[in-house]
Design a protein around this motif. Structure first.
Motif, PDB file in Angstrom:
ATOM      1  N   ASP A  97       4.571 -11.552  -5.082  1.00 58.99           N
ATOM      2  CA  ASP A  97       3.881 -10.430  -5.711  1.00 58.99           C
ATOM      3  C   ASP A  97       3.335 -10.785  -7.091  1.00 58.99           C
ATOM      4  OD1 ASP A  97       6.307 -10.594  -6.946  1.00 58.99           O
ATOM      5  OD2 ASP A  97       6.781  -8.463  -6.803  1.00 58.99           O
ATOM      6  N   SER A  98       3.062 -12.089  -7.306  1.00 52.63           N
ATOM      7  CA  SER A  98       2.541 -12.502  -8.604  1.00 52.63           C
ATOM      8  C   SER A  98       1.054 -12.183  -8.742  1.00 52.63           C
ATOM      9  CB  SER A  98       2.790 -13.994  -8.829  1.00 52.63           C
ATOM     10  OG  SER A  98       2.094 -14.748  -7.862  1.00 52.63           O
ATOM     11  N   GLN A  99       0.356 -12.031  -7.628  1.00 55.22           N
ATOM     12  CA  GLN A  99      -1.064 -11.667  -7.676  1.00 55.22           C
ATOM     13  C   GLN A  99      -1.192 -10.163  -7.842  1.00 55.22           C
ATOM     14  OE1 GLN A  99      -3.434 -13.141  -4.442  1.00 55.22           O
ATOM     15  NE2 GLN A  99      -2.213 -14.991  -4.255  1.00 55.22           N
ATOM     16  N   TYR A 100      -2.071  -9.759  -8.699  1.00 56.33           N
ATOM     17  CA  TYR A 100      -2.308  -8.333  -8.905  1.00 56.33           C
ATOM     18  C   TYR A 100      -3.332  -7.859  -7.881  1.00 56.33           C
ATOM     19  CZ  TYR A 100      -3.445  -3.944 -11.177  1.00 56.33           C
ATOM     20  OH  TYR A 100      -3.641  -2.611 -11.440  1.00 56.33           O
ATOM     21  N   ARG A 101      -2.946  -6.929  -7.045  1.00 55.06           N
ATOM     22  CA  ARG A 101      -3.798  -6.364  -5.996  1.00 55.06           C
ATOM     23  C   ARG A 101      -4.528  -7.457  -5.185  1.00 55.06           C
ATOM     24  NH1 ARG A 101      -5.915  -0.565  -7.848  1.00 55.06           N
ATOM     25  NH2 ARG A 101      -4.115   0.025  -9.069  1.00 55.06           N
ATOM     26  N   PRO A 102      -3.778  -8.232  -4.429  1.00 60.19           N
ATOM     27  CA  PRO A 102      -4.372  -9.383  -3.729  1.00 60.19           C
ATOM     28  C   PRO A 102      -5.347  -9.015  -2.617  1.00 60.19           C
ATOM     29  CG  PRO A 102      -2.120  -9.046  -3.014  1.00 60.19           C
ATOM     30  CD  PRO A 102      -2.359  -8.097  -4.147  1.00 60.19           C
ATOM     31  N   CYS A 103      -5.368  -7.763  -2.185  1.00 61.08           N
ATOM     32  CA  CYS A 103      -6.228  -7.398  -1.056  1.00 61.08           C
ATOM     33  C   CYS A 103      -7.605  -6.892  -1.485  1.00 61.08           C
ATOM     34  CB  CYS A 103      -5.531  -6.348  -0.195  1.00 61.08           C
ATOM     35  SG  CYS A 103      -3.981  -6.934   0.507  1.00 61.08           S
ATOM     36  N   GLU A 104      -7.792  -6.639  -2.759  1.00 61.23           N
ATOM     37  CA  GLU A 104      -9.060  -6.052  -3.200  1.00 61.23           C
ATOM     38  C   GLU A 104     -10.256  -6.968  -2.975  1.00 61.23           C
ATOM     39  OE1 GLU A 104      -8.856  -4.543  -7.174  1.00 61.23           O
ATOM     40  OE2 GLU A 104      -7.706  -2.798  -6.537  1.00 61.23           O
ATOM     41  N   ALA A 105     -10.067  -8.269  -3.015  1.00 60.92           N
ATOM     42  CA  ALA A 105     -11.175  -9.208  -2.870  1.00 60.92           C
ATOM     43  C   ALA A 105     -11.421  -9.612  -1.419  1.00 60.92           C
ATOM     44  CB  ALA A 105     -10.896 -10.448  -3.713  1.00 60.92           C
ATOM     45  N   GLU A 106     -10.795  -8.968  -0.485  1.00 59.90           N
ATOM     46  CA  GLU A 106     -10.874  -9.387   0.919  1.00 59.90           C
ATOM     47  C   GLU A 106     -12.024  -8.788   1.700  1.00 59.90           C
ATOM     48  OE1 GLU A 106      -9.212 -11.909   2.265  1.00 59.90           O
ATOM     49  OE2 GLU A 106      -8.489 -12.124   0.230  1.00 59.90           O
ATOM     50  N   GLY A 107     -12.803  -7.945   1.129  1.00 55.60           N
ATOM     51  CA  GLY A 107     -13.960  -7.409   1.833  1.00 55.60           C
ATOM     52  C   GLY A 107     -13.779  -5.973   2.251  1.00 55.60           C
ATOM     53  N   PRO A 108     -14.868  -5.371   2.727  1.00 51.84           N
ATOM     54  CA  PRO A 108     -14.837  -3.943   3.033  1.00 51.84           C
ATOM     55  C   PRO A 108     -14.033  -3.575   4.276  1.00 51.84           C
ATOM     56  CG  PRO A 108     -16.966  -4.879   3.600  1.00 51.84           C
ATOM     57  CD  PRO A 108     -16.183  -5.958   2.918  1.00 51.84           C
ATOM     58  N   GLU A 109     -13.749  -4.538   5.166  1.00 55.49           N
ATOM     59  CA  GLU A 109     -12.983  -4.185   6.366  1.00 55.49           C
ATOM     60  C   GLU A 109     -11.524  -3.903   6.047  1.00 55.49           C
ATOM     61  OE1 GLU A 109     -12.503  -8.689   6.278  1.00 55.49           O
ATOM     62  OE2 GLU A 109     -14.133  -7.321   5.898  1.00 55.49           O
ATOM     63  N   VAL A 110     -11.023  -4.410   4.922  1.00 51.10           N
ATOM     64  CA  VAL A 110      -9.637  -4.174   4.523  1.00 51.10           C
ATOM     65  C   VAL A 110      -9.535  -2.759   3.957  1.00 51.10           C
ATOM     66  CG1 VAL A 110      -7.785  -4.860   2.959  1.00 51.10           C
ATOM     67  CG2 VAL A 110      -9.137  -6.599   4.108  1.00 51.10           C
ATOM     68  N   PHE A 111      -8.730  -1.931   4.596  1.00 48.47           N
ATOM     69  CA  PHE A 111      -8.601  -0.540   4.151  1.00 48.47           C
ATOM     70  C   PHE A 111      -7.375  -0.321   3.293  1.00 48.47           C
ATOM     71  CE2 PHE A 111      -6.066  -0.521   7.999  1.00 48.47           C
ATOM     72  CZ  PHE A 111      -4.952   0.199   7.615  1.00 48.47           C
TER      73      PHE A 111
END
Length: 146
Positions: A97-111
């Motif tokens: 959990d060292s990355q801050y919000r790791p899913c935000e840069a994954e693209g629009p398909e990630v909800f």
């Protein structure tokens, strides 16, 4: 100390030689069983640690997941992407959990994401709807943001 009678019975033996039931052998016999028990207990703990690993912790990008309950804290299980219960597809799995919000840069398909914290491990799954599911993707869940 060896008695003179023992030396007389065996003239080839000197007084400095240990007897057949020496202290070292007795100590070895006394320690052997507890050492075996410790080794078995250690192996059991290692095996149980592997067996208690959750499916979310084992998930990797490309796996499909099924929520066993509703809500953001529901347990997840890995299922085949072509099964009707395969609601979500893992786009990215982060093991710390060292990355801050790791899913935000994954693209629009990630909800959204699913986070599971165990004693010493954290896994964050970046989730997209599974479009390979028979009948199409499920509606987006109504999870609270947090």
């Amino acid at each position: 100390m060896t008695s003179p009678l023992l030396l007389a019975a065996n003239p080839h033996r000197t007084a400095s030689e240990p007897t057949s039931s020496s202290r070292l052998r007795r100590f070895g016999k006394a320690v052997r069983a507890p050492l075996i028990l410790v080794a078995l207990a250690t192996a059991g703990l290692l095996v149980s640690g592997q067996l208690s690993k959750s499916e979310a912790q084992a998930a990797k990008a490309g796996d499909c997941m099924h929520a066993l309950d509703t809500g953001p804290k529901a347990d997840m299980e890995i299922v085949s992407c072509t099964k009707p219960e395969a609601q979500y597809r893992v786009v990215k799995a982060v093991r710390d959990d060292s990355q801050y919000r790791p899913c935000e840069a994954e693209g629009p398909e990630v909800f959204g994401s699913y986070t599971e914290k165990r004693t010493s491990t954290v896994v964050i799954l970046c989730l997209a709807l599974n479009t390979d599911r028979p009948g199409g993707p499920v509606p987006l869940p109504n999870w609270p943001q947090g």
